[in-house]
Write a protein that holds these residues in place. Structure first.
Motif, PDB file in Angstrom:
ATOM      1  N   ALA A 183      18.058   8.890 -15.738  1.00  0.00           N
ATOM      2  CA  ALA A 183      18.510   8.016 -14.653  1.00  0.00           C
ATOM      3  C   ALA A 183      18.764   8.771 -13.358  1.00  0.00           C
ATOM      4  O   ALA A 183      19.019   8.150 -12.314  1.00  0.00           O
ATOM      5  CB  ALA A 183      19.789   7.287 -15.084  1.00  0.00           C
ATOM      6  N   GLY A 184      18.719  10.099 -13.409  1.00  0.00           N
ATOM      7  CA  GLY A 184      19.022  10.894 -12.222  1.00  0.00           C
ATOM      8  C   GLY A 184      20.471  10.791 -11.808  1.00  0.00           C
ATOM      9  O   GLY A 184      20.799  10.862 -10.615  1.00  0.00           O
ATOM     10  N   ALA A 185      21.357  10.665 -12.796  1.00  0.00           N
ATOM     11  CA  ALA A 185      22.780  10.494 -12.512  1.00  0.00           C
ATOM     12  C   ALA A 185      23.503  11.832 -12.617  1.00  0.00           C
ATOM     13  O   ALA A 185      23.402  12.506 -13.647  1.00  0.00           O
ATOM     14  CB  ALA A 185      23.394   9.502 -13.505  1.00  0.00           C
ATOM     15  N   PRO A 186      24.237  12.250 -11.587  1.00  0.00           N
ATOM     16  CA  PRO A 186      25.010  13.493 -11.673  1.00  0.00           C
ATOM     17  C   PRO A 186      26.014  13.403 -12.830  1.00  0.00           C
ATOM     18  O   PRO A 186      26.686  12.387 -13.002  1.00  0.00           O
ATOM     19  CB  PRO A 186      25.727  13.566 -10.329  1.00  0.00           C
ATOM     20  N   ALA A 187      26.080  14.459 -13.631  1.00  0.00           N
ATOM     21  CA  ALA A 187      26.957  14.391 -14.800  1.00  0.00           C
ATOM     22  C   ALA A 187      27.209  15.777 -15.367  1.00  0.00           C
ATOM     23  O   ALA A 187      26.470  16.726 -15.109  1.00  0.00           O
ATOM     24  CB  ALA A 187      26.335  13.497 -15.879  1.00  0.00           C
ATOM     25  N   SER A 188      28.275  15.856 -16.142  1.00  0.00           N
ATOM     26  CA  SER A 188      28.597  17.032 -16.940  1.00  0.00           C
ATOM     27  C   SER A 188      28.873  16.518 -18.343  1.00  0.00           C
ATOM     28  O   SER A 188      29.846  15.786 -18.559  1.00  0.00           O
ATOM     29  CB  SER A 188      29.819  17.765 -16.367  1.00  0.00           C
ATOM     30  N   VAL A 189      28.028  16.872 -19.313  1.00  0.00           N
ATOM     31  CA  VAL A 189      28.089  16.282 -20.647  1.00  0.00           C
ATOM     32  C   VAL A 189      28.213  17.376 -21.699  1.00  0.00           C
ATOM     33  O   VAL A 189      27.400  18.318 -21.723  1.00  0.00           O
ATOM     34  CB  VAL A 189      26.845  15.430 -20.951  1.00  0.00           C
ATOM     35  N   GLU A 198      27.889   2.906 -16.875  1.00  0.00           N
ATOM     36  CA  GLU A 198      27.419   2.878 -15.492  1.00  0.00           C
ATOM     37  C   GLU A 198      25.896   2.916 -15.430  1.00  0.00           C
ATOM     38  O   GLU A 198      25.275   2.190 -14.633  1.00  0.00           O
ATOM     39  CB  GLU A 198      28.011   4.065 -14.726  1.00  0.00           C
ATOM     40  N   ILE A 199      25.269   3.735 -16.271  1.00  0.00           N
ATOM     41  CA  ILE A 199      23.803   3.784 -16.295  1.00  0.00           C
ATOM     42  C   ILE A 199      23.230   2.442 -16.743  1.00  0.00           C
ATOM     43  O   ILE A 199      22.243   1.955 -16.189  1.00  0.00           O
ATOM     44  CB  ILE A 199      23.321   4.922 -17.213  1.00  0.00           C
ATOM     45  N   GLN A 200      23.868   1.833 -17.736  1.00  0.00           N
ATOM     46  CA  GLN A 200      23.419   0.521 -18.202  1.00  0.00           C
ATOM     47  C   GLN A 200      23.509  -0.510 -17.084  1.00  0.00           C
ATOM     48  O   GLN A 200      22.628  -1.371 -16.948  1.00  0.00           O
ATOM     49  CB  GLN A 200      24.272   0.085 -19.401  1.00  0.00           C
ATOM     50  N   ARG A 201      24.524  -0.417 -16.250  1.00  0.00           N
ATOM     51  CA  ARG A 201      24.684  -1.363 -15.146  1.00  0.00           C
ATOM     52  C   ARG A 201      23.624  -1.143 -14.076  1.00  0.00           C
ATOM     53  O   ARG A 201      23.037  -2.104 -13.564  1.00  0.00           O
ATOM     54  CB  ARG A 201      26.076  -1.193 -14.527  1.00  0.00           C
ATOM     55  N   VAL A 202      23.337   0.118 -13.760  1.00  0.00           N
ATOM     56  CA  VAL A 202      22.428   0.435 -12.658  1.00  0.00           C
ATOM     57  C   VAL A 202      20.968   0.409 -13.098  1.00  0.00           C
ATOM     58  O   VAL A 202      20.086  -0.069 -12.380  1.00  0.00           O
ATOM     59  CB  VAL A 202      22.788   1.815 -12.061  1.00  0.00           C
ATOM     60  N   ASP A 203      20.681   0.947 -14.291  1.00  0.00           N
ATOM     61  CA  ASP A 203      19.295   1.089 -14.741  1.00  0.00           C
ATOM     62  C   ASP A 203      19.229   0.812 -16.240  1.00  0.00           C
ATOM     63  O   ASP A 203      19.076   1.739 -17.049  1.00  0.00           O
ATOM     64  CB  ASP A 203      18.784   2.497 -14.421  1.00  0.00           C
ATOM     65  N   PRO A 204      19.312  -0.454 -16.648  1.00  0.00           N
ATOM     66  CA  PRO A 204      19.349  -0.775 -18.084  1.00  0.00           C
ATOM     67  C   PRO A 204      18.102  -0.352 -18.842  1.00  0.00           C
ATOM     68  O   PRO A 204      18.152  -0.139 -20.047  1.00  0.00           O
ATOM     69  CB  PRO A 204      19.525  -2.298 -18.104  1.00  0.00           C
ATOM     70  N   GLN A 205      16.967  -0.203 -18.141  1.00  0.00           N
ATOM     71  CA  GLN A 205      15.733   0.188 -18.822  1.00  0.00           C
ATOM     72  C   GLN A 205      15.841   1.594 -19.410  1.00  0.00           C
ATOM     73  O   GLN A 205      15.225   1.894 -20.436  1.00  0.00           O
ATOM     74  CB  GLN A 205      14.547   0.104 -17.862  1.00  0.00           C
ATOM     75  N   VAL A 206      16.618   2.455 -18.768  1.00  0.00           N
ATOM     76  CA  VAL A 206      16.814   3.808 -19.296  1.00  0.00           C
ATOM     77  C   VAL A 206      17.494   3.743 -20.659  1.00  0.00           C
ATOM     78  O   VAL A 206      17.076   4.408 -21.617  1.00  0.00           O
ATOM     79  CB  VAL A 206      17.647   4.663 -18.315  1.00  0.00           C
ATOM     80  N   ILE A 207      18.545   2.940 -20.754  1.00  0.00           N
ATOM     81  CA  ILE A 207      19.270   2.829 -22.022  1.00  0.00           C
ATOM     82  C   ILE A 207      18.379   2.192 -23.085  1.00  0.00           C
ATOM     83  O   ILE A 207      18.334   2.654 -24.234  1.00  0.00           O
ATOM     84  CB  ILE A 207      20.556   2.008 -21.838  1.00  0.00           C
TER      85      ILE A 207
END
Length: 332
Positions: free
Chosen positions: A112-118, A69-78
């Motif tokens: 990415a500022g994505a809510p998560a639990s990792v 999902e992060i790659q789809r929304v903000d590929p530069q982060v990945i």
């Protein structure tokens, strides 16, 4: 695609082979390295999904979904994470790749500022968030995993009996949070070089060279030395300065040789990572940066273009060195 006929016509290979190579050449080499790391990351996900540990298997599926999902929304982060020197070391270590997936995912979510639990591994009470820093839990004994929570209230690390809230500004050090350090390239506020006085890339170099035991206290000296060397590069070789700004991703501070001699080296598996002893003169610093980037460029090119085949392990002499070297080392 990277070394297509069209790119060759445009002077890419000629520029690389000449020993120069501008920022565009470095960006193309970096893209190749990002692709390599993406394959390693995919392999890691597949490996962890088959892990005997149920917690790791469950985490791998969640991490894969979040990274996708992060790659789809903000590929530069990945892409930025894949080119991070610490991530390069983690993904290159065959035996411990599975431990890298949680930290990479948590760092990506934070960036990415994505809510998560990792779920992330704990190593002697320490948790690595590559590119960001390390967190140290108070209750280190026996812990194997902790959970990084990213949400509107901020970022926290939870483990049985403990919750650690990270500072709102992750560049701020606290008693339990040690931010990743960076040197700033003069005149380029967004161009930074990892000052790797600790972390996986530092550990990797420490198996080959003696680290500087005082490195933690010398960041300001390195910043001043970089500014002096950069002024020379921009005045005499501006195209090389541009290539270095794109290509140098980490400097690992090393101890000087006995007698105060200069020491430097490149970690071929990680593009743009170089170890240096703090140079005494800015001219030496500038020269060493250029020299080590050449090694890094060749190592990246060798991932795409084989230039020698495995032989009978014979050693060869270079005209300018007294020691025989294997064929690959001779090429370098």
């Amino acid at each position: 695609m990277l070394f297509s006929e069209e790119k060759a016509r445009n002077g890419f290979l000629a520029s690389l082979a000449s020993g120069y190579g501008d920022g565009e050449v470095i960006r193309l080499l970096a893209s190749g390295q990002a692709g390599k790391r993406m394959l390693q990351l995919h392999s890691t996900i597949m490996q962890v999904q088959k892990a005997p540990s149920a917690i790791e298997e469950m985490g791998a599926k969640d991490n894969c979904t979040l990274l996708t999902e992060i790659q789809r929304v903000d590929p530069q982060v990945i892409r930025s994470l894949l080119l991070n020197p610490d991530v390069g070391v983690l993904l290159s270590a065959q035996g411990s790749r599975s431990k890298s997936l949680g930290p990479i995912t948590a760092a990506a979510a934070i960036m990415a500022g994505a809510p998560a639990s990792v779920i992330v591994p704990v190593d002697r009470g320490t948790i690595l968030l590559p590119g960001l820093g390390t967190a140290r839990l108070s209750r280190a004994g026996g812990l194997r995993h902790a959970t990084v929570l990213i949400g509107p209230a901020g970022i926290s690390v939870t483990a049985p009996g403990e919750k650690l809230d990270l500072p709102g500004n992750l560049e701020t050090a606290t008693r339990q949070w040690n931010p990743a350090r960076y040197l700033v390239i003069p005149g380029m506020s967004n161009a930074r070089i990892r000052y790797a006085s600790e972390g996986p890339i530092n550990d990797a170099f420490s198996t080959l060279y003696s680290p500087d035991p005082q490195a933690e206290n010398k960041q300001a000296e390195w910043q001043h030395a970089l500014e002096e060397a950069w002024a020379i590069l921009e005045e005499i070789h501006p195209s090389l300065a541009g290539a270095l700004a794109e290509g140098v991703r980490a400097i690992i501070p090393l101890a000087r040789a006995e007698g105060g001699g200069m020491v430097s080296g490149t970690f071929g598996q990680v593009f743009g990572a170089m170890g240096l002893a703090l140079p005494g003169k800015p001219e030496i610093f500038a020269l060493t940066l250029v020299h080590e980037l050449q090694h890094s460029k060749l190592a990246a090119a060798l991932d795409w273009i084989p230039m020698c085949r495995p032989d009978d392990r014979a050693s060869y002499y270079a005209p300018w060195r007294p020691d025989p070297r294997p064929l690959g080392a001779l090429l370098q």
